[in-house]
Design a protein around this motif. Structure first.
Motif, PDB file in Angstrom:
ATOM      1  N   ALA A 221       0.840  -1.204   0.000  1.00  0.00           N
ATOM      2  CA  ALA A 221       0.000   0.000   0.000  1.00  0.00           C
ATOM      3  C   ALA A 221       0.872   1.251   0.000  1.00  0.00           C
ATOM      4  CB  ALA A 221      -0.934  -0.006   1.211  1.00  0.00           C
ATOM      5  N   ARG A 222       1.958   1.228   0.773  1.00  0.00           N
ATOM      6  CA  ARG A 222       2.879   2.366   0.794  1.00  0.00           C
ATOM      7  C   ARG A 222       3.487   2.602  -0.582  1.00  0.00           C
ATOM      8  NH1 ARG A 222       6.088   0.152   5.047  1.00  0.00           N
ATOM      9  NH2 ARG A 222       4.781   0.287   6.853  1.00  0.00           N
ATOM     10  N   GLU A 223       3.914   1.511  -1.235  1.00  0.00           N
ATOM     11  CA  GLU A 223       4.535   1.636  -2.550  1.00  0.00           C
ATOM     12  C   GLU A 223       3.526   2.161  -3.575  1.00  0.00           C
ATOM     13  OE1 GLU A 223       6.079  -2.258  -3.291  1.00  0.00           O
ATOM     14  OE2 GLU A 223       7.725  -2.017  -1.858  1.00  0.00           O
ATOM     15  N   GLN A 224       2.306   1.637  -3.539  1.00  0.00           N
ATOM     16  CA  GLN A 224       1.278   2.105  -4.470  1.00  0.00           C
ATOM     17  C   GLN A 224       0.952   3.575  -4.211  1.00  0.00           C
ATOM     18  OE1 GLN A 224      -1.901  -0.640  -3.821  1.00  0.00           O
ATOM     19  NE2 GLN A 224      -1.026  -2.221  -5.143  1.00  0.00           N
ATOM     20  N   HIS A 225       0.906   3.950  -2.961  1.00  0.00           N
ATOM     21  CA  HIS A 225       0.629   5.346  -2.610  1.00  0.00           C
ATOM     22  C   HIS A 225       1.740   6.246  -3.145  1.00  0.00           C
ATOM     23  CE1 HIS A 225      -0.905   8.703  -0.280  1.00  0.00           C
ATOM     24  NE2 HIS A 225       0.280   8.874   0.245  1.00  0.00           N
ATOM     25  N   GLN A 226       2.981   5.814  -2.969  1.00  0.00           N
ATOM     26  CA  GLN A 226       4.117   6.591  -3.448  1.00  0.00           C
ATOM     27  C   GLN A 226       4.083   6.714  -4.973  1.00  0.00           C
ATOM     28  OE1 GLN A 226       6.076   8.241  -1.451  1.00  0.00           O
ATOM     29  NE2 GLN A 226       7.234   9.117  -3.122  1.00  0.00           N
ATOM     30  N   GLU A 227       3.723   5.628  -5.653  1.00  0.00           N
ATOM     31  CA  GLU A 227       3.625   5.674  -7.114  1.00  0.00           C
ATOM     32  C   GLU A 227       2.540   6.661  -7.547  1.00  0.00           C
ATOM     33  OE1 GLU A 227       2.966   1.679  -8.435  1.00  0.00           O
ATOM     34  OE2 GLU A 227       4.934   1.011  -7.781  1.00  0.00           O
ATOM     35  N   ARG A 228       1.402   6.662  -6.847  1.00  0.00           N
ATOM     36  CA  ARG A 228       0.328   7.610  -7.181  1.00  0.00           C
ATOM     37  C   ARG A 228       0.786   9.042  -6.957  1.00  0.00           C
ATOM     38  NH1 ARG A 228      -3.326   3.596  -4.853  1.00  0.00           N
ATOM     39  NH2 ARG A 228      -3.055   4.624  -2.854  1.00  0.00           N
ATOM     40  N   ILE A 229       1.516   9.278  -5.881  1.00  0.00           N
ATOM     41  CA  ILE A 229       2.019  10.627  -5.608  1.00  0.00           C
ATOM     42  C   ILE A 229       2.960  11.070  -6.725  1.00  0.00           C
ATOM     43  CG2 ILE A 229       3.555  11.954  -4.090  1.00  0.00           C
ATOM     44  CD1 ILE A 229       2.300  10.434  -1.745  1.00  0.00           C
ATOM     45  N   LEU A 230       3.865  10.175  -7.141  1.00  0.00           N
ATOM     46  CA  LEU A 230       4.803  10.524  -8.217  1.00  0.00           C
ATOM     47  C   LEU A 230       4.064  10.780  -9.525  1.00  0.00           C
ATOM     48  CD1 LEU A 230       7.691   8.018  -7.453  1.00  0.00           C
ATOM     49  CD2 LEU A 230       7.655  10.482  -7.042  1.00  0.00           C
ATOM     50  N   ALA A 231       3.039   9.972  -9.813  1.00  0.00           N
ATOM     51  CA  ALA A 231       2.269  10.167 -11.047  1.00  0.00           C
ATOM     52  C   ALA A 231       1.543  11.508 -11.017  1.00  0.00           C
ATOM     53  CB  ALA A 231       1.274   9.023 -11.225  1.00  0.00           C
ATOM     54  N   ILE A 232       0.970  11.848  -9.885  1.00  0.00           N
ATOM     55  CA  ILE A 232       0.262  13.129  -9.749  1.00  0.00           C
ATOM     56  C   ILE A 232       1.252  14.282  -9.879  1.00  0.00           C
ATOM     57  CG2 ILE A 232      -0.983  14.606  -8.120  1.00  0.00           C
ATOM     58  CD1 ILE A 232      -2.371  12.007  -7.135  1.00  0.00           C
ATOM     59  N   ALA A 233       2.427  14.131  -9.299  1.00  0.00           N
ATOM     60  CA  ALA A 233       3.439  15.184  -9.384  1.00  0.00           C
ATOM     61  C   ALA A 233       3.892  15.370 -10.831  1.00  0.00           C
ATOM     62  CB  ALA A 233       4.632  14.843  -8.494  1.00  0.00           C
ATOM     63  N   ARG A 234       4.100  14.263 -11.558  1.00  0.00           N
ATOM     64  CA  ARG A 234       4.482  14.359 -12.974  1.00  0.00           C
ATOM     65  C   ARG A 234       3.390  15.055 -13.775  1.00  0.00           C
ATOM     66  NH1 ARG A 234       6.775   9.231 -12.209  1.00  0.00           N
ATOM     67  NH2 ARG A 234       4.812   8.231 -12.706  1.00  0.00           N
ATOM     68  N   GLN A 235       2.151  14.650 -13.535  1.00  0.00           N
ATOM     69  CA  GLN A 235       1.035  15.247 -14.256  1.00  0.00           C
ATOM     70  C   GLN A 235       0.935  16.737 -13.951  1.00  0.00           C
ATOM     71  OE1 GLN A 235      -2.736  13.615 -13.149  1.00  0.00           O
ATOM     72  NE2 GLN A 235      -3.794  14.472 -14.899  1.00  0.00           N
ATOM     73  N   SER A 236       1.138  17.088 -12.713  1.00  0.00           N
ATOM     74  CA  SER A 236       1.078  18.488 -12.309  1.00  0.00           C
ATOM     75  C   SER A 236       2.178  19.303 -12.987  1.00  0.00           C
ATOM     76  CB  SER A 236       1.198  18.585 -10.790  1.00  0.00           C
ATOM     77  OG  SER A 236       1.196  19.918 -10.369  1.00  0.00           O
ATOM     78  N   ARG A 237       3.389  18.734 -13.049  1.00  0.00           N
ATOM     79  CA  ARG A 237       4.490  19.440 -13.724  1.00  0.00           C
ATOM     80  C   ARG A 237       4.183  19.633 -15.203  1.00  0.00           C
ATOM     81  NH1 ARG A 237       7.651  16.268 -10.239  1.00  0.00           N
ATOM     82  NH2 ARG A 237       7.936  14.678 -11.827  1.00  0.00           N
ATOM     83  N   LYS A 238       3.612  18.603 -15.831  1.00  0.00           N
ATOM     84  CA  LYS A 238       3.263  18.722 -17.247  1.00  0.00           C
ATOM     85  C   LYS A 238       2.223  19.816 -17.458  1.00  0.00           C
ATOM     86  CE  LYS A 238       4.115  14.013 -18.831  1.00  0.00           C
ATOM     87  NZ  LYS A 238       3.469  12.784 -19.327  1.00  0.00           N
ATOM     88  N   GLN A 239       1.214  19.838 -16.583  1.00  0.00           N
ATOM     89  CA  GLN A 239       0.161  20.844 -16.721  1.00  0.00           C
ATOM     90  C   GLN A 239       0.705  22.247 -16.495  1.00  0.00           C
ATOM     91  OE1 GLN A 239      -2.909  19.561 -14.057  1.00  0.00           O
ATOM     92  NE2 GLN A 239      -3.772  18.104 -15.536  1.00  0.00           N
ATOM     93  N   ARG A 240       1.563  22.400 -15.505  1.00  0.00           N
ATOM     94  CA  ARG A 240       2.164  23.717 -15.255  1.00  0.00           C
ATOM     95  C   ARG A 240       3.015  24.148 -16.439  1.00  0.00           C
ATOM     96  NH1 ARG A 240       3.256  21.782  -9.849  1.00  0.00           N
ATOM     97  NH2 ARG A 240       5.353  21.342 -10.553  1.00  0.00           N
ATOM     98  N   GLY A 241       3.744  23.197 -17.008  1.00  0.00           N
ATOM     99  CA  GLY A 241       4.593  23.505 -18.152  1.00  0.00           C
ATOM    100  C   GLY A 241       3.772  23.885 -19.368  1.00  0.00           C
TER     101      GLY A 241
END
Length: 103
Positions: A50-70
């Motif tokens: 669950a921790r690993e999946q949560h971390q993966e979701r956080i990284l995916a959201i962060a990547r998506q956020s960076r793309k949107q900001r860019g």
């Protein structure tokens, strides 16, 4: 006051019976302990997953956020910058065309 051999034998049998009961209780407790250790290990594995999946979701959201900001800035390095540049070049070419028609 020595006790009769039959009394000593009875006491010995009682002690043997008590030891057997204690051994059975000990075996049952060891089985319980082994079961609980397995359950705890499984829960720890699930928690780690669950921790690993949560971390993966956080990284995916962060990547998506960076793309949107860019892409909002227009300089995301993606296709939005290319499209804007081509539109600007087309607009300049259109202005040049209009200027030549007016002359």
């Amino acid at each position: 006051m020595a006790r009769a051999p039959s009394e000593r034998l009875s006491d010995f049998e009682t002690l043997v019976s008590t030891v057997e009961d204690l051994e059975q209780q000990l075996a049952a407790k060891e089985e319980q302990q082994a079961f609980l250790a397995e359950v705890i290990a499984e829960k720890q594995r699930l928690c780690q997953q669950a921790r690993e999946q949560h971390q993966e979701r956080i990284l995916a959201i962060a990547r998506q956020s960076r793309k949107q900001r860019g892409s909002r800035r227009g300089g995301g390095g993606g296709r939005s910058g290319v499209v804007l540049a081509s539109l600007g070049a087309a607009a300049e070419a259109g202005n040049a065309f209009e200027a030549t028609e007016e002359e």
